[in-house]
Motif scaffolding. Sequence first.
Motif, PDB file in Angstrom:
ATOM      1  N   ILE A   1       0.820  -1.209   0.000  1.00 27.28           N
ATOM      2  CA  ILE A   1       0.000   0.000   0.000  1.00 27.28           C
ATOM      3  C   ILE A   1       0.856   1.261   0.000  1.00 27.28           C
ATOM      4  O   ILE A   1       0.341   2.382  -0.043  1.00 27.28           O
ATOM      5  N   MET A   2       2.169   1.108   0.034  1.00 25.49           N
ATOM      6  CA  MET A   2       3.080   2.252   0.045  1.00 25.49           C
ATOM      7  C   MET A   2       2.892   3.104  -1.205  1.00 25.49           C
ATOM      8  O   MET A   2       2.831   2.608  -2.326  1.00 25.49           O
ATOM      9  N   ASN A   3       2.822   4.415  -1.000  1.00 24.96           N
ATOM     10  CA  ASN A   3       2.586   5.321  -2.111  1.00 24.96           C
ATOM     11  C   ASN A   3       3.103   6.712  -1.757  1.00 24.96           C
ATOM     12  O   ASN A   3       3.180   7.074  -0.578  1.00 24.96           O
ATOM     13  N   ALA A   4       3.477   7.467  -2.767  1.00 25.42           N
ATOM     14  CA  ALA A   4       3.932   8.842  -2.544  1.00 25.42           C
ATOM     15  C   ALA A   4       2.742   9.727  -2.158  1.00 25.42           C
ATOM     16  O   ALA A   4       1.654   9.608  -2.726  1.00 25.42           O
ATOM     17  N   LYS A   5       2.953  10.617  -1.195  1.00 23.65           N
ATOM     18  CA  LYS A   5       1.894  11.510  -0.736  1.00 23.65           C
ATOM     19  C   LYS A   5       1.780  12.765  -1.581  1.00 23.65           C
ATOM     20  O   LYS A   5       0.764  13.450  -1.547  1.00 23.65           O
ATOM     21  N   THR A   6       2.829  13.076  -2.336  1.00 26.60           N
ATOM     22  CA  THR A   6       2.864  14.315  -3.109  1.00 26.60           C
ATOM     23  C   THR A   6       3.652  14.092  -4.393  1.00 26.60           C
ATOM     24  O   THR A   6       4.525  13.212  -4.447  1.00 26.60           O
ATOM     25  N   GLY A   7       3.357  14.877  -5.393  1.00 29.45           N
ATOM     26  CA  GLY A   7       4.097  14.790  -6.640  1.00 29.45           C
ATOM     27  C   GLY A   7       5.531  15.276  -6.516  1.00 29.45           C
ATOM     28  O   GLY A   7       6.337  15.075  -7.426  1.00 29.45           O
ATOM     29  N   GLU A   8       5.859  15.886  -5.390  1.00 23.95           N
ATOM     30  CA  GLU A   8       7.215  16.385  -5.158  1.00 23.95           C
ATOM     31  C   GLU A   8       8.020  15.413  -4.306  1.00 23.95           C
ATOM     32  O   GLU A   8       8.942  15.817  -3.592  1.00 23.95           O
ATOM     33  N   TYR A   9       7.692  14.131  -4.367  1.00 25.46           N
ATOM     34  CA  TYR A   9       8.370  13.117  -3.543  1.00 25.46           C
ATOM     35  C   TYR A   9       9.878  13.102  -3.755  1.00 25.46           C
ATOM     36  O   TYR A   9      10.635  12.752  -2.850  1.00 25.46           O
ATOM     37  N   ALA A  10      10.335  13.492  -4.933  1.00 22.64           N
ATOM     38  CA  ALA A  10      11.768  13.416  -5.233  1.00 22.64           C
ATOM     39  C   ALA A  10      12.586  14.410  -4.427  1.00 22.64           C
ATOM     40  O   ALA A  10      13.791  14.209  -4.233  1.00 22.64           O
ATOM     41  N   VAL A  11      11.956  15.470  -3.940  1.00 26.53           N
ATOM     42  CA  VAL A  11      12.684  16.480  -3.181  1.00 26.53           C
ATOM     43  C   VAL A  11      12.170  16.626  -1.748  1.00 26.53           C
ATOM     44  O   VAL A  11      12.766  17.339  -0.944  1.00 26.53           O
ATOM     45  N   GLU A  12      11.061  15.956  -1.416  1.00 22.56           N
ATOM     46  CA  GLU A  12      10.537  15.984  -0.053  1.00 22.56           C
ATOM     47  C   GLU A  12      11.460  15.202   0.882  1.00 22.56           C
ATOM     48  O   GLU A  12      12.173  14.284   0.451  1.00 22.56           O
ATOM     49  N   SER A  13      11.437  15.532   2.180  1.00 26.54           N
ATOM     50  CA  SER A  13      12.115  14.688   3.151  1.00 26.54           C
ATOM     51  C   SER A  13      11.458  13.315   3.119  1.00 26.54           C
ATOM     52  O   SER A  13      10.237  13.204   2.909  1.00 26.54           O
ATOM     53  N   TYR A  14      12.240  12.277   3.339  1.00 23.11           N
ATOM     54  CA  TYR A  14      11.748  10.919   3.101  1.00 23.11           C
ATOM     55  C   TYR A  14      10.548  10.571   3.981  1.00 23.11           C
ATOM     56  O   TYR A  14       9.590   9.947   3.518  1.00 23.11           O
ATOM     57  N   HIS A  15      10.588  10.967   5.236  1.00 23.54           N
ATOM     58  CA  HIS A  15       9.496  10.579   6.128  1.00 23.54           C
ATOM     59  C   HIS A  15       8.194  11.295   5.785  1.00 23.54           C
ATOM     60  O   HIS A  15       7.108  10.863   6.173  1.00 23.54           O
ATOM     61  N   GLU A  16       8.296  12.404   5.018  1.00 27.90           N
ATOM     62  CA  GLU A  16       7.101  13.121   4.580  1.00 27.90           C
ATOM     63  C   GLU A  16       6.643  12.681   3.196  1.00 27.90           C
ATOM     64  O   GLU A  16       5.507  12.974   2.800  1.00 27.90           O
ATOM     65  N   ALA A  17       7.489  11.998   2.466  1.00 30.83           N
ATOM     66  CA  ALA A  17       7.196  11.702   1.059  1.00 30.83           C
ATOM     67  C   ALA A  17       6.209  10.557   0.881  1.00 30.83           C
ATOM     68  O   ALA A  17       5.512  10.498  -0.144  1.00 30.83           O
ATOM     69  N   PHE A  18       6.127   9.641   1.869  1.00 33.54           N
ATOM     70  CA  PHE A  18       5.318   8.434   1.690  1.00 33.54           C
ATOM     71  C   PHE A  18       4.289   8.269   2.806  1.00 33.54           C
ATOM     72  O   PHE A  18       4.404   8.864   3.885  1.00 33.54           O
ATOM     73  N   ASN A  19       3.309   7.436   2.563  1.00 35.93           N
ATOM     74  CA  ASN A  19       2.157   7.258   3.457  1.00 35.93           C
ATOM     75  C   ASN A  19       2.433   6.209   4.536  1.00 35.93           C
ATOM     76  O   ASN A  19       1.742   5.187   4.638  1.00 35.93           O
TER      77      ASN A  19
END
Length: 286
Positions: free
Chosen positions: A136-154
């Motif tokens: 079920i892992m998925n990116a939370k935002t289209g800016e996942y490539a530059v987001e901090s890792y703990h904020e990038a995924f659900n």
Amino acid sequence: MGALDFLSSITAQWPFSSSVESTTEPSGCPVDHSSFAKSSSGCPVDHSKFEVTNIFPPHVVTETSTQDDIKFRAAASRQVPGIGEPVDPSIIDSVDLSGRLKEKLLVASPYTDEDHLLDLDTLARPHQLFAKALTIMNAKTGEYAVESYHEAFNWDEVLQAVQKLSKKENYQFPRSEFYIIVFRSRLPFDADRTHLGKLDKDAHLEAVESGQLLKYWFGTPHPETGRNLATCVWRHRDDAKKGGAGPGHVRAMEAVRNIYLEWRVERLKLTVEDDASAWSIGKWVD
């Protein structure tokens, strides 16, 4: 600098590889035993495999989803009843129930050929559960490539899936630690992405064959910046070392130097508390 010196200098920078040291068997169990009483077998945590894995066959995902569905819409979770999107009833009706209950191959990356699937029978019980939840892992935002890792995924949703699966199996999920590699990159717009995709797929197959790679997720280069992120979740750091030792990784590492405009690696530790009640991500320190 000679070729061997060059490869040694960048071995640690490919997503599936974490060290140029010789590979070894894991030095210890990655599950925290501190809150469990010793059992007669000497290990306080139940590492036994499920008698049944209770997942649908891979074709539930592979015949109804694209690679982008798996990457950005967590389509692999359709294989695990109760945590993802409902499965088309016509697909369920076409499944041999006796075969379904004994299914063991899990879609754990956007690569869906059978030899790229995760064999749950190779995992101990808590790692089976976590691998299933990671579908079920998925990116939370289209800016996942530059987001901090703990904020990038659900990660909250992943832990909710662990809780649901543990409750269904009447299992107390133990405090566990997982090794994460994050590969951030920037590609030139004229890069041969077909060639890079072939290199990546070969490297993934080597990682799967080594065992204990629970999840591989990669995005798509941003259309304006060319930035991207790939990440893998391993049972333990030693598993990642073993998985990054093959010729496919050597070819991929050469591509890092010759093709990517920028690349950066992060090595992180994901800690899941007892009963999947909380999670945290920090730097991996040996």
